[in-house]
Design a protein around this motif. Structure first.
Motif, PDB file in Angstrom:
ATOM      1  N   ALA A   1       0.829  -1.202   0.000  1.00 18.90           N
ATOM      2  CA  ALA A   1       0.000   0.000   0.000  1.00 18.90           C
ATOM      3  C   ALA A   1       0.865   1.254   0.000  1.00 18.90           C
ATOM      4  N   ALA A   2       1.938   1.250   0.799  1.00 19.60           N
ATOM      5  CA  ALA A   2       2.835   2.405   0.828  1.00 19.60           C
ATOM      6  C   ALA A   2       3.484   2.632  -0.525  1.00 19.60           C
ATOM      7  N   GLY A   3       3.831   1.535  -1.206  1.00 20.74           N
ATOM      8  CA  GLY A   3       4.408   1.665  -2.543  1.00 20.74           C
ATOM      9  C   GLY A   3       3.410   2.226  -3.538  1.00 20.74           C
ATOM     10  N   ALA A   4       2.152   1.773  -3.442  1.00 21.72           N
ATOM     11  CA  ALA A   4       1.115   2.286  -4.342  1.00 21.72           C
ATOM     12  C   ALA A   4       0.884   3.778  -4.125  1.00 21.72           C
ATOM     13  N   LEU A   5       0.889   4.210  -2.873  1.00 23.81           N
ATOM     14  CA  LEU A   5       0.714   5.632  -2.586  1.00 23.81           C
ATOM     15  C   LEU A   5       1.920   6.436  -3.052  1.00 23.81           C
ATOM     16  N   ALA A   6       3.115   5.878  -2.896  1.00 27.91           N
ATOM     17  CA  ALA A   6       4.324   6.585  -3.323  1.00 27.91           C
ATOM     18  C   ALA A   6       4.305   6.839  -4.827  1.00 27.91           C
TER      19      ALA A   6
ATOM     20  N   LEU B   1       2.770  12.780   3.436  1.00 30.41           N
ATOM     21  CA  LEU B   1       3.180  13.975   2.697  1.00 30.41           C
ATOM     22  C   LEU B   1       2.721  13.841   1.255  1.00 30.41           C
ATOM     23  N   VAL B   2       1.902  14.784   0.809  1.00 21.98           N
ATOM     24  CA  VAL B   2       1.379  14.779  -0.554  1.00 21.98           C
ATOM     25  C   VAL B   2       2.270  15.674  -1.397  1.00 21.98           C
ATOM     26  N   ALA B   3       3.002  15.059  -2.332  1.00 24.29           N
ATOM     27  CA  ALA B   3       3.991  15.811  -3.107  1.00 24.29           C
ATOM     28  C   ALA B   3       3.331  16.838  -4.024  1.00 24.29           C
ATOM     29  N   GLY B   4       2.189  16.497  -4.596  1.00 25.01           N
ATOM     30  CA  GLY B   4       1.504  17.415  -5.503  1.00 25.01           C
ATOM     31  C   GLY B   4       0.556  18.321  -4.753  1.00 25.01           C
ATOM     32  N   SER B   5      -0.435  18.803  -5.480  1.00 22.42           N
ATOM     33  CA  SER B   5      -1.418  19.706  -4.867  1.00 22.42           C
ATOM     34  C   SER B   5      -2.838  19.189  -5.058  1.00 22.42           C
ATOM     35  N   ARG B   6      -2.988  17.876  -5.345  1.00 22.97           N
ATOM     36  CA  ARG B   6      -4.313  17.294  -5.555  1.00 22.97           C
ATOM     37  C   ARG B   6      -4.959  16.937  -4.218  1.00 22.97           C
ATOM     38  N   LEU B   7      -6.049  17.611  -3.899  1.00 24.87           N
ATOM     39  CA  LEU B   7      -6.783  17.273  -2.683  1.00 24.87           C
ATOM     40  C   LEU B   7      -7.438  15.903  -2.791  1.00 24.87           C
ATOM     41  N   THR B   8      -7.768  15.490  -4.015  1.00 18.85           N
ATOM     42  CA  THR B   8      -8.423  14.195  -4.195  1.00 18.85           C
ATOM     43  C   THR B   8      -7.544  13.038  -3.723  1.00 18.85           C
ATOM     44  N   ASP B   9      -6.231  13.270  -3.610  1.00 14.23           N
ATOM     45  CA  ASP B   9      -5.346  12.222  -3.110  1.00 14.23           C
ATOM     46  C   ASP B   9      -5.650  11.877  -1.653  1.00 14.23           C
ATOM     47  N   ILE B  10      -6.267  12.814  -0.922  1.00 11.83           N
ATOM     48  CA  ILE B  10      -6.629  12.538   0.473  1.00 11.83           C
ATOM     49  C   ILE B  10      -7.683  11.435   0.515  1.00 11.83           C
ATOM     50  N   ALA B  11      -8.725  11.589  -0.315  1.00 12.67           N
ATOM     51  CA  ALA B  11      -9.770  10.563  -0.378  1.00 12.67           C
ATOM     52  C   ALA B  11      -9.198   9.252  -0.903  1.00 12.67           C
ATOM     53  N   GLY B  12      -8.288   9.328  -1.875  1.00 10.45           N
ATOM     54  CA  GLY B  12      -7.672   8.119  -2.419  1.00 10.45           C
ATOM     55  C   GLY B  12      -6.878   7.361  -1.375  1.00 10.45           C
ATOM     56  N   ALA B  13      -6.132   8.089  -0.558  1.00  9.90           N
ATOM     57  CA  ALA B  13      -5.349   7.438   0.495  1.00  9.90           C
ATOM     58  C   ALA B  13      -6.251   6.756   1.512  1.00  9.90           C
ATOM     59  N   LEU B  14      -7.372   7.382   1.821  1.00 11.19           N
ATOM     60  CA  LEU B  14      -8.313   6.789   2.769  1.00 11.19           C
ATOM     61  C   LEU B  14      -8.887   5.480   2.227  1.00 11.19           C
ATOM     62  N   LEU B  15      -9.295   5.502   0.958  1.00  6.47           N
ATOM     63  CA  LEU B  15      -9.857   4.291   0.356  1.00  6.47           C
ATOM     64  C   LEU B  15      -8.829   3.163   0.332  1.00  6.47           C
ATOM     65  N   LEU B  16      -7.585   3.506  -0.003  1.00  7.13           N
ATOM     66  CA  LEU B  16      -6.545   2.479  -0.048  1.00  7.13           C
ATOM     67  C   LEU B  16      -6.239   1.949   1.348  1.00  7.13           C
TER      68      LEU B  16
END
Length: 335
Positions: free
Chosen positions: A4-9, A256-271
């Motif tokens: 999961a950490a690799g997928a998020l990275a 730490l979210v490298a970009g500026s996409r807020l949608t990554d927050i929801a994506g991380a939660l789902l993962l």
């Protein structure tokens, strides 16, 4: 967890603590900061109001002398408006009061003996009556009088409402905490679809809000980027900071979210939720396999070669099941 950490990275999200994935999976409340998080981290100086006898350009120059010592988006906007020359104003003894503003002795370049004690920040910090303006305001004052008011225009991130909607669809409560006036916080909250919000929050106010939620049994994730967000990020069950956040904030965040996409927050939660489900599946499989095969092997009913094949196959099945986390995009729901 490593899968999961690799997928998020690969998506641009750095996991600083693997156990934070487990905490994130159990989150039921998400708290957002406003400035630089739900809104763009780039502000533009708008209307300027100054005290009689003070020139607007001079007020900006004096304010930027303090603002150069802060990473807050409002400070960067004032520095940008003043330009690189800064019209010859310098500051010494600068102190940043978290969540309030800056104080320093300001003087014209080359005239160090003529110093002015100035404050730049919120109405309360500068001793100015609070207003109900729907835009962000920064005030400048000396030790006796109000000097200037700067109105700053900020844009809401394009994916802010989409992110809030996605989090609500996951069954989460979403809140907004801001150090700005209530009207400014309400304006942003209404535009992104957040019903619960609070304005004029100091770092301690934010921390008290978090602790109240935790005492009520809620599992809280916090998303912030400012220096005044450090305490609440450290105390949350899970926390996010963006790549442009101040270093202290990044040091307190779990993700730490490298970009500026807020949608990554929801994506991380789902993962994170999918990761915990896979971990439970693997634990159940291991428990069932050992409960059946170990007694058979002890009783001699399971040949050694077959037991070896079974153990290898079981381990392979666990690994393949974990690798499923790398195949599905984490910001998409599984059907």
């Amino acid at each position: 967890m490593l899968s999961a950490a690799g997928a998020l990275a690969r998506r641009g999200i750095l996991v600083r603590r693997l156990d934070a994935l487990e905490a994130l999976a159990g989150i039921d409340t998400v708290v957002f900061d406003k400035t630089g998080t739900l809104t763009s981290d780039v502000m533009v100086l708008g209307q300027i109001r100054v005290r009689a006898g003070l020139d607007a350009q001079q007020a900006v120059a004096m304010a930027s002398a303090l603002a150069r010592h802060s990473l807050h988006p409002a400070s960067r906007a004032l520095v940008e408006a003043a330009g690189p020359a800064n019209n010859g104003w310098l500051a010494s003894g600068v102190v940043e009061h978290h969540g309030l503003g800056l104080s320093a002795l300001v003087y014209p370049d080359g005239v160090a003996g003529q110093t002015l004690p100035l404050r730049l920040g919120s109405a309360k910090f500068c001793g100015v009556p609070a207003t109900d303006a729907a835009v962000m305001q920064v005030f400048l004052s000396d030790d006796k009088h109000w000097l200037a008011t700067f109105e700053l225009e900020e844009d809401i991130r394009a994916d802010a409402r989409e992110t809030v909607t996605a989090l609500k669809a996951c069954g989460l409560n979403v809140c907004l905490l801001s150090g700005d006036v209530v009207a400014a916080a309400q304006r942003v909250a209404s535009r992104v679809g957040i019903e619960a919000f609070k304005g004029q929050c100091s770092p301690q106010d934010k921390l008290d809000f978090l602790r109240d939620c935790q005492l009520q049994g809620h599992k809280v994730a916090v998303v912030g980027d400012g220096l005044n967000d450090g305490p609440i990020l450290a105390a949350a069950h899970a926390s996010f900071a963006f790549g442009q956040a101040v270093p202290l904030t990044q040091a307190q965040a779990d993700f730490l979210v490298a970009g500026s996409r807020l949608t990554d927050i929801a994506g991380a939660l789902l993962l994170a939720r999918r990761t915990l489900a896979v971990v439970r599946q693997n634990l159940w499989w291991a428990a069932i396999y050992n409960a059946v095969c170990v007694p058979l092997a002890v009783l001699g009913m399971l040949p050694a070669w077959l037991a070896g094949i079974g153990m290898a196959s079981s381990s392979l099945l666990v690994v393949l099941n974990a690798l499923r986390l790398t195949q599905t995009r984490p910001w998409q729901r599984e059907n």
